[in-house]
Design a protein around this motif. Structure first.
Motif, PDB file in Angstrom:
ATOM      1  N   LYS A 204     -71.402 -52.548  18.198  1.00 54.33           N
ATOM      2  CA  LYS A 204     -72.227 -52.506  16.982  1.00 54.33           C
ATOM      3  C   LYS A 204     -72.595 -51.086  16.586  1.00 54.33           C
ATOM      4  CE  LYS A 204     -74.140 -57.101  17.954  1.00 54.33           C
ATOM      5  NZ  LYS A 204     -73.029 -57.736  17.220  1.00 54.33           N
ATOM      6  N   LYS A 205     -71.680 -50.151  16.887  1.00 55.53           N
ATOM      7  CA  LYS A 205     -71.885 -48.758  16.498  1.00 55.53           C
ATOM      8  C   LYS A 205     -71.142 -48.408  15.213  1.00 55.53           C
ATOM      9  CE  LYS A 205     -72.667 -47.194  21.236  1.00 55.53           C
ATOM     10  NZ  LYS A 205     -72.204 -46.315  22.350  1.00 55.53           N
ATOM     11  N   ILE A 206     -70.348 -49.343  14.710  1.00 56.57           N
ATOM     12  CA  ILE A 206     -69.576 -49.104  13.496  1.00 56.57           C
ATOM     13  C   ILE A 206     -69.271 -50.450  12.853  1.00 56.57           C
ATOM     14  CG2 ILE A 206     -67.278 -49.247  14.559  1.00 56.57           C
ATOM     15  CD1 ILE A 206     -66.467 -46.822  12.884  1.00 56.57           C
ATOM     16  N   SER A 207     -69.100 -50.450  11.543  1.00 56.57           N
ATOM     17  CA  SER A 207     -68.659 -51.654  10.844  1.00 56.57           C
ATOM     18  C   SER A 207     -67.473 -51.294   9.964  1.00 56.57           C
ATOM     19  CB  SER A 207     -69.788 -52.256  10.004  1.00 56.57           C
ATOM     20  OG  SER A 207     -69.990 -51.502   8.816  1.00 56.57           O
ATOM     21  N   MET A 208     -66.721 -52.298   9.566  1.00 53.79           N
ATOM     22  CA  MET A 208     -65.520 -52.052   8.769  1.00 53.79           C
ATOM     23  C   MET A 208     -65.859 -51.554   7.365  1.00 53.79           C
ATOM     24  SD  MET A 208     -63.059 -52.576  10.854  1.00 53.79           S
ATOM     25  CE  MET A 208     -64.215 -51.933  12.076  1.00 53.79           C
ATOM     26  N   THR A 209     -67.066 -51.815   6.917  1.00 51.87           N
ATOM     27  CA  THR A 209     -67.446 -51.392   5.554  1.00 51.87           C
ATOM     28  C   THR A 209     -68.151 -50.042   5.522  1.00 51.87           C
ATOM     29  OG1 THR A 209     -69.498 -52.660   5.740  1.00 51.87           O
ATOM     30  CG2 THR A 209     -67.600 -53.772   4.744  1.00 51.87           C
ATOM     31  N   ASP A 210     -68.344 -49.427   6.681  1.00 48.75           N
ATOM     32  CA  ASP A 210     -68.982 -48.106   6.700  1.00 48.75           C
ATOM     33  C   ASP A 210     -68.140 -47.110   5.915  1.00 48.75           C
ATOM     34  OD1 ASP A 210     -71.074 -48.987   8.233  1.00 48.75           O
ATOM     35  OD2 ASP A 210     -70.307 -48.193  10.133  1.00 48.75           O
ATOM     36  N   LYS A 211     -68.804 -46.269   5.123  1.00 50.25           N
ATOM     37  CA  LYS A 211     -68.123 -45.236   4.341  1.00 50.25           C
ATOM     38  C   LYS A 211     -67.852 -44.015   5.217  1.00 50.25           C
ATOM     39  CE  LYS A 211     -68.369 -47.660   0.552  1.00 50.25           C
ATOM     40  NZ  LYS A 211     -69.294 -47.297  -0.536  1.00 50.25           N
ATOM     41  N   ILE A 212     -66.814 -43.277   4.869  1.00 51.61           N
ATOM     42  CA  ILE A 212     -66.396 -42.112   5.647  1.00 51.61           C
ATOM     43  C   ILE A 212     -67.035 -40.834   5.126  1.00 51.61           C
ATOM     44  CG2 ILE A 212     -64.432 -40.787   6.498  1.00 51.61           C
ATOM     45  CD1 ILE A 212     -64.603 -43.677   7.551  1.00 51.61           C
ATOM     46  N   PHE A 213     -66.993 -40.620   3.808  1.00 50.99           N
ATOM     47  CA  PHE A 213     -67.468 -39.370   3.203  1.00 50.99           C
ATOM     48  C   PHE A 213     -68.614 -39.635   2.224  1.00 50.99           C
ATOM     49  CE2 PHE A 213     -62.912 -38.417   4.048  1.00 50.99           C
ATOM     50  CZ  PHE A 213     -63.093 -37.382   4.960  1.00 50.99           C
ATOM     51  N   GLY A 214     -69.498 -38.650   2.117  1.00 52.54           N
ATOM     52  CA  GLY A 214     -70.597 -38.713   1.170  1.00 52.54           C
ATOM     53  C   GLY A 214     -71.938 -38.819   1.867  1.00 52.54           C
ATOM     54  N   ASN A 215     -72.982 -38.741   1.098  1.00 49.26           N
ATOM     55  CA  ASN A 215     -74.330 -38.823   1.658  1.00 49.26           C
ATOM     56  C   ASN A 215     -74.521 -40.150   2.383  1.00 49.26           C
ATOM     57  OD1 ASN A 215     -75.221 -36.306   0.642  1.00 49.26           O
ATOM     58  ND2 ASN A 215     -75.569 -37.222  -1.382  1.00 49.26           N
ATOM     59  N   GLN A 226     -68.399 -30.388  -2.762  1.00 49.10           N
ATOM     60  CA  GLN A 226     -68.958 -31.443  -3.586  1.00 49.10           C
ATOM     61  C   GLN A 226     -69.032 -30.975  -5.049  1.00 49.10           C
ATOM     62  OE1 GLN A 226     -70.616 -30.791  -0.358  1.00 49.10           O
ATOM     63  NE2 GLN A 226     -69.039 -32.251   0.200  1.00 49.10           N
ATOM     64  N   PRO A 227     -68.956 -31.876  -6.011  1.00 52.42           N
ATOM     65  CA  PRO A 227     -68.788 -33.320  -5.798  1.00 52.42           C
ATOM     66  C   PRO A 227     -67.352 -33.646  -5.392  1.00 52.42           C
ATOM     67  CG  PRO A 227     -68.740 -32.837  -8.123  1.00 52.42           C
ATOM     68  CD  PRO A 227     -69.063 -31.539  -7.449  1.00 52.42           C
ATOM     69  N   TYR A 228     -67.189 -34.709  -4.567  1.00 53.84           N
ATOM     70  CA  TYR A 228     -65.860 -35.139  -4.169  1.00 53.84           C
ATOM     71  C   TYR A 228     -65.111 -35.730  -5.349  1.00 53.84           C
ATOM     72  CZ  TYR A 228     -67.187 -34.624   0.771  1.00 53.84           C
ATOM     73  OH  TYR A 228     -67.576 -34.123   1.995  1.00 53.84           O
ATOM     74  N   PRO A 230     -62.549 -38.428  -7.405  1.00 53.50           N
ATOM     75  CA  PRO A 230     -62.669 -39.873  -7.613  1.00 53.50           C
ATOM     76  C   PRO A 230     -62.202 -40.675  -6.399  1.00 53.50           C
ATOM     77  CG  PRO A 230     -61.706 -38.831  -9.538  1.00 53.50           C
ATOM     78  CD  PRO A 230     -61.773 -37.776  -8.474  1.00 53.50           C
ATOM     79  N   GLY A 231     -63.041 -41.616  -5.994  1.00 57.37           N
ATOM     80  CA  GLY A 231     -62.685 -42.539  -4.925  1.00 57.37           C
ATOM     81  C   GLY A 231     -62.985 -42.070  -3.519  1.00 57.37           C
ATOM     82  N   ILE A 232     -63.191 -40.793  -3.292  1.00 54.57           N
ATOM     83  CA  ILE A 232     -63.363 -40.271  -1.928  1.00 54.57           C
ATOM     84  C   ILE A 232     -64.549 -40.937  -1.229  1.00 54.57           C
ATOM     85  CG2 ILE A 232     -63.874 -38.242  -0.541  1.00 54.57           C
ATOM     86  CD1 ILE A 232     -61.062 -38.224  -1.608  1.00 54.57           C
ATOM     87  N   THR A 233     -65.666 -41.063  -1.924  1.00 56.22           N
ATOM     88  CA  THR A 233     -66.857 -41.621  -1.284  1.00 56.22           C
ATOM     89  C   THR A 233     -66.801 -43.143  -1.163  1.00 56.22           C
ATOM     90  OG1 THR A 233     -68.012 -41.658  -3.408  1.00 56.22           O
ATOM     91  CG2 THR A 233     -68.320 -39.715  -2.011  1.00 56.22           C
ATOM     92  N   ASP A 234     -65.735 -43.758  -1.660  1.00 54.74           N
ATOM     93  CA  ASP A 234     -65.578 -45.211  -1.525  1.00 54.74           C
ATOM     94  C   ASP A 234     -64.696 -45.595  -0.331  1.00 54.74           C
ATOM     95  OD1 ASP A 234     -67.109 -45.816  -3.823  1.00 54.74           O
ATOM     96  OD2 ASP A 234     -65.376 -45.440  -5.117  1.00 54.74           O
ATOM     97  N   ILE A 235     -64.079 -44.616   0.315  1.00 57.12           N
ATOM     98  CA  ILE A 235     -63.191 -44.914   1.440  1.00 57.12           C
ATOM     99  C   ILE A 235     -64.003 -45.453   2.619  1.00 57.12           C
ATOM    100  CG2 ILE A 235     -61.589 -43.932   3.120  1.00 57.12           C
ATOM    101  CD1 ILE A 235     -60.920 -41.793   1.010  1.00 57.12           C
ATOM    102  N   THR A 236     -63.551 -46.565   3.186  1.00 52.27           N
ATOM    103  CA  THR A 236     -64.241 -47.199   4.304  1.00 52.27           C
ATOM    104  C   THR A 236     -63.410 -47.109   5.590  1.00 52.27           C
ATOM    105  OG1 THR A 236     -63.241 -49.368   3.923  1.00 52.27           O
ATOM    106  CG2 THR A 236     -65.284 -48.867   2.720  1.00 52.27           C
TER     107      THR A 236
END
Length: 497
Positions: A204-215, A226-228, A230-236
C-alpha cells in the motif's frame, strides 16, 4: 503447425497444448500377465551415486524410463529397485543388488527378473539425460541464426526439470557456456521492475492511479522546467507499466530524430536525462490513449521505486524480489567488455551497432539493465505464477493487476505480453549482442492449458531477421507436444556431486 503470430503489440496465438504425462517411480502401468515377476520401483539415489539429484523412474509395462541432468556421467550408475516376491535380477547374467551393483547406462540396459520356479521377465531401462525434442530445436535455431551460445531452463509444476547450456560464452577463448552463465536480459528486465512495483502495491505504498510528475506526484517537480507540456502531469503508474504514457517510444518522434530517449545522450546522468526528455520531447498523444512501447517509461519506474523505498533501484529490487526468490547472482550490467561481471558471457553483434559502444546499459537499469541466467528467469517465474501461496511474491489482487491489460494497451499487461485467452504471459528482450525470452502459463489461467510450465532463454547475440523472435519463442512450444514425460526431480534442489 504450432502458432505464432506476433505484432508490435506483442500479441501471440497459441493453440491448446497436447497433454504431457507426469511420471513417478511407482505409478503408471506395471501390469504383467499371470504371476510374472515385476519391478515395481526403480530409481537412482544420491546415496549410491555421484549425481546431483535423486531420480525416480516412470514404468510402463516392461519399459522403464528414467532421467538425470545433462552432463551426468552414466557409465557406472547403481540403480535402486523394488521387486515382487522373492524374485532375483540379473543384467547380462550378472547378479544385481539394489543400490550396489553398477551398470553402464549410456545405452539401454535389460534387467532380467526371475522367480525360484524359473519364470523370467525382461525390463528395458532407458536413461535420458538430454531431451531430444528440446535440443534438436535449439540446435536448429543456433545454426539458423548463428548463435554463439545460449542456455535454456524449463519448469513444470514449479520444479526445475530441465536446464542446459549450449555453445560458447567466449568464442576466442573457447569457453563454453554453463548453466549459471549470466547474460544481459535487455527488455526482460522490465518484469523485475514490474514485480517490484507490485510488491510496493501490496504494501500500500503505491497505487496504479498515482501521478508521476507535478505537484503532489511521486517525482513531483524535481525534473524539467515548469509548466510541463501537455499531458505530462496526467501520466500515471499504470500508464508507465502498460506503455500508454503517450510517447517516448522505441521509435521516437520528430523531436529527437526518431531515437529512443533511453539510448540517447549517453553521458547524461539519470536526472539530466529525465529533465532533458521532459523539456525537449513532447508527448505524441495524451496518456492512456495509445500503446507506445517505451524503455524510458520503465526507466522512470526505476526512479519511482527509488523515491518510494529510499534505496537505489538495484538494492530495492534485490530486497523486494530477488532475495525472496533465492536469486543471488543477478545484477545491473556494465557497459564495456572490461566491466563484464564474473561468469558473464561475451556478446557478439550481427549488426553495425556493437554491444560495447554506443549504449549505456547500466543507466537503463529498470528497462534493460539486468544480467541473469536462464535459471534465474524461471526461478523468478515460479514465484509470481500463483501456483504456491507459500512462495508467491504477490497477493492474488496484485497478480491480477499485474497481468491485466487496458483497453488501449494492445494486449500488454504490466511488463508482460499476454497470450490470447489468458493462456500465458511472455516477454522478450533484445539489444545489440543479446536476446532473451521468458514465459509462464498455468492451468489456473485457462481451461485449455494442459500444464504448469515456464521457460527462460538467454542468448549472447541477436538477429534482426523478422522471424527471429517467433522462432525463439517457439523452441519450447514446438518441443512440448513431443515430450511424453518429464523428470521426477527438481533441479532447484540439487547438491552438486
Amino acid at each position: 503447425m504450432l502458432r505464432i503470430t506476433k505484432t508490435p503489440g506483442l500479441k501471440f496465438i497459441i493453440p491448446a497444448l497436447l497433454a504431457v504425462l507426469l511420471f513417478s517411480c511407482s505409478k503408471s502401468d506395471t501390469s504383467t500377465p499371470g504371476n510374472l515377476p515385476v519391478i515395481s520401483g526403480f530409481s537412482f539415489q544420491q546415496s549410491a551415486n555421484n549425481i546431483p539429484v535423486n531420480s525416480s523412474a516412470f514404468i510402463s509395462g516392461t519399459d522403464i524410463t528414467i532421467y538425470l541432468p545433462p552432463g551426468t556421467v552414466s557409465n557406472a550408475l547403481k540403480a535402486s529397485f523394488t521387486l515382487s516376491g522373492n524374485a532375483s535380477v540379473t543384467v547380462s547374467g550378472v547378479d544385481q543388488q539394489s543400490g550396489v551393483t553398477a551398470n553402464d547406462f549410456t545405452h539401454p540396459v535389460t534387467y532380467t527378473i526371475s522367480t525360484g520356479g524359473g519364470v523370467t521377465q525382461n525390463y528395458n531401462v532407458t536413461l535420458i539425460t538430454d531431451i531430444a525434442a528440446v535440443d534438436q530445436l535449439v540446435s536448429a535455431f543456433m545454426t539458423k541464426y548463428k548463435v554463439p551460445g545460449m542456455t535454456m531452463s524449463i519448469t513444470k509444476d514449479n520444479h526445475l526439470v530441465y536446464t542446459k547450456a549450449y555453445g560458447m560464452a567466449n568464442t576466442s577463448q573457447q569457453q563454453p557456456v554453463n548453466d549459471s552463465s549470466l547474460f544481459r536480459l535487455a527488455s526482460d528486465s522490465k518484469q523485475f521492475t514490474s514485480v517490484t512495483i507490485m510488491r510496493l502495491f501490496d504494501q500500500k505504498k503505491i497505487s496504479m492511479t498515482d501521478k508521476i510528475f507535478g505537484n503532489g506526484a511521486i517525482l513531483g517537480t524535481t525534473y524539467g522546467s515548469q509548466p510541463y507540456g501537455p499531458g505530462i502531469t496526467d501520466i500515471t503508474v499504470s500508464d508507465l507499466l502498460h506503455h500508454t504514457s503517450g510517447g517516448w517510444s522505441t521509435s521516437g518522434n520528430q523531436y529527437n530524430n526518431f531515437n529512443d530517449p533511453m539510448f540517447s545522450n549517453l553521458s547524461m546522468s539519470n536526472a539530466e536525462l529525465i529533465s532533458w526528455t521532459l523539456n525537449n520531447m513532447p508527448l505524441d498523444t495524451l496518456p492512456n490513449t495509445k500503446f507506445e512501447y517505451s524503455n524510458f517509461g520503465y526507466f522512470l519506474l526505476a526512479r519511482v521505486i527509488e523515491k518510494i523505498t529510499g534505496e537505489p533501484y538495484e538494492q530495492a529490487v534485490q530486497d523486494l524480489v530477488l532475495t525472496p526468490c533465492g536469486i543471488t547472482d543477478m545484477r545491473i550490467a556494465g557497459n564495456t567488455l572490461a566491466e563484464r561481471a564474473p561468469n558473464e558471457v561475451v556478446y557478439y553483434n550481427q549488426e553495425s551497432q556493437t554491444p560495447y559502444a554506443g549504449l549505456n546499459i547500466h543507466r537503463a537499469d529498470g528497462c534493460a539493465g539486468w544480467i541473469a541466467s536462464s535459471i534465474d528467469l524461471v526461478k523468478f517465474n515460479t514465484h509470481v505464477n500463483q501456483l504456491n501461496p507459500a512462495t508467491d511474491l504477490l497477493s492474488a489482487n496484485a497478480y491480477q493487476v499485474m497481468t491485466s491489460t487496458t483497453p488501449v494497451s494492445d494486449g500488454y499487461a504490466c511488463g508482460w505480453a499476454v497470450y490470447p485467452d489468458q493462456e500465458g504471459f511472455e516477454h522478450q528482450g533484445s539489444l545489440p549482442g543479446t536476446s532473451s525470452d521468458q514465459a509462464f502459463q498455468t492451468m489456473l489461467m485457462s481451461p485449455s492449458n494442459q500444464g504448469n510450465y515456464s521457460f527462460g532463454i538467454v542468448i549472447n547475440t541477436r538477429s534482426l531477421d523478422n522471424n527471429y523472435g517467433n522462432d525463439l519463442d517457439n523452441i519450447f512450444w514446438n518441443a512440448l507436444p513431443n515430450i511424453k514425460s518429464w523428470p521426477s526431480y527438481d533441479l532447484f534442489n540439487t547438491t552438486q556431486p
